[in-house]
Design a protein around this motif. Structure first.
Motif, short mmCIF file in Angstrom:
data_model
loop_
_atom_site.label_atom_id
_atom_site.label_comp_id
_atom_site.label_asym_id
_atom_site.label_seq_id
_atom_site.Cartn_x
_atom_site.Cartn_y
_atom_site.Cartn_z
N ASP A 48 -1.96 -2.15 -7.81
CA ASP A 48 -3.36 -2.28 -7.42
C ASP A 48 -3.64 -1.38 -6.22
N PHE A 49 -4.85 -0.86 -6.14
CA PHE A 49 -5.22 -0.10 -4.96
C PHE A 49 -6.74 -0.12 -4.83
N VAL A 50 -7.24 0.34 -3.69
CA VAL A 50 -8.66 0.38 -3.41
C VAL A 50 -9.12 1.84 -3.41
N ALA A 51 -10.16 2.13 -4.17
CA ALA A 51 -10.70 3.48 -4.22
C ALA A 51 -11.86 3.59 -3.23
N PHE A 52 -11.80 4.61 -2.39
CA PHE A 52 -12.85 4.82 -1.41
C PHE A 52 -13.18 6.30 -1.37
N ASN A 53 -14.14 6.64 -0.56
CA ASN A 53 -14.66 8.00 -0.54
C ASN A 53 -13.58 9.02 -0.21
N ASN A 54 -13.48 10.06 -1.06
CA ASN A 54 -12.56 11.20 -0.88
C ASN A 54 -11.09 10.79 -0.96
N LEU A 55 -10.80 9.67 -1.65
CA LEU A 55 -9.41 9.29 -1.86
C LEU A 55 -8.77 10.21 -2.88
N MET A 56 -7.55 10.71 -2.59
CA MET A 56 -6.76 11.49 -3.54
C MET A 56 -5.56 10.64 -3.91
N PHE A 57 -5.29 10.52 -5.23
CA PHE A 57 -4.31 9.55 -5.67
C PHE A 57 -3.48 10.09 -6.81
#
Length: 306
Positions: free
Chosen positions: A185-194
């Motif tokens: 699980d993770f949280v997506a936020f502005n300008n996240l690179m994954f």
């Protein structure tokens, strides 16, 4: 002075009594179809030949359209003559059942407003006649179905080859097998690179590392949604359900295009890696109204043999 056609002087008679006597039944019976009739007599009491106008006066709750004088409503009557008048009654189905009445009256042609009324005639309106169900339609439909099915059965008997054995239906194509490569699980936020297949956040993108699979962009505080951009050999597609089969069968995978994430509903995003036999599913919860971020559950599959 005498009137025309031998009907006496112009104007009502000078006699003290009424010009007519009207007699008839005290009640009229209606059948199940709400129809009936009654016979009445109108007698000339003027002592001279006159022309009488016969009319029906409806009682309380009744309507004039229910009644019809059979034949001519105006009659020539000799001295002391009597005329028989039939009145037909027909009540519409929409009228509620109940008790009603009417009166038969007569007036001199030259004085139509001076009506001599007969006795009140009562009648009872029955409940509306219930319509019988058209069973013949059902019977006809059953007969037609039997004829069609019988015809199909005979056609199959005539066209079938007795030496031909029925072939076995082909078995369905085997479904692809797959193993779970990773879940997180993770949280997506502005300008996240994954790095989706490895489940790791990256702080940069370069030809040297080439580890970034997705870049989440968007002004989350302003509009509460994120866009998703595929990089390198990664293809993205939204599906209706979060299953391996849905991702594997999805059409319209896009590469390098921005996909809008619905901000107010759970969505499923499939990621297909073309440089390795892996596929990922991202289950994205609705955007957090305060931060604009998305909580994401990811599962990565490693495709096996089919």
């Amino acid at each position: 002075m005498s009137g025309g056609e031998g009907f006496g002087p112009v104007g009502p008679a000078a006699a003290e009594g009424p010009p007519f006597a009207v007699a008839g039944p005290a009640s009229v019976a209606l059948d199940a179809g709400r129809s009936g009739s009654g016979s009445f007599t109108v007698s000339n009491m003027t002592g001279r030949p006159v022309r009488a106008r016969v009319l029906v006066l409806p009682g309380a709750g009744a309507d004039a359209s229910w009644f019809q004088v059979v034949g001519e409503s105006e009659r020539a009557m000799p001295v002391a003559g009597t005329a028989t008048v039939d009145v037909a009654v027909k009540v519409p189905e929409k009228v509620p059942a109940g008790a009603f009445s009417f009166v038969v009256g007569a007036a001199l042609e030259e004085a139509p407003d001076q009506v001599v009324s007969g006795p009140t005639v009562a009648f009872q309106v029955p409940d509306p006649k219930k319509r019988r169900f058209p069973w013949w339609i059902v019977i006809l439909a059953v007969v037609l179905i039997l004829l069609v099915e019988g015809g199909i059965f005979v056609w199959r008997l005539l066209t079938s080859d007795p030496e031909t054995t029925p072939s076995e239906s082909p078995s369905a194509a085997p479904s692809p097998t797959h193993d779970v490569y990773g879940e997180y699980d993770f949280v997506a936020f502005n300008n996240l690179m994954f790095d989706v297949d490895e489940g790791e956040r990256g702080d940069y993108y370069s030809d040297e590392y080439r580890i970034i699979d997705l870049l989440f962009v968007g002004n989350m505080e302003a509009d509460g949604f994120l866009s998703v951009v595929g990089y390198d050999s990664r293809f993205l597609a939204f599906v209706d359900e979060g299953t391996f089969e849905a991702c594997d069968a999805a059409a319209g995978y896009t590469q390098g295009e921005t996909l809008r994430i619905p901000p107010e509903e759970t969505s499923f995003l499939c990621v297909r890696f073309t440089d390795q036999e892996r596929m990922a599913l991202l289950t994205m919860d609705p955007a957090n109204p305060a931060s604009g971020t998305h909580d994401i559950s990811a599962i990565v599959w490693e495709r096996g043999a089919t």
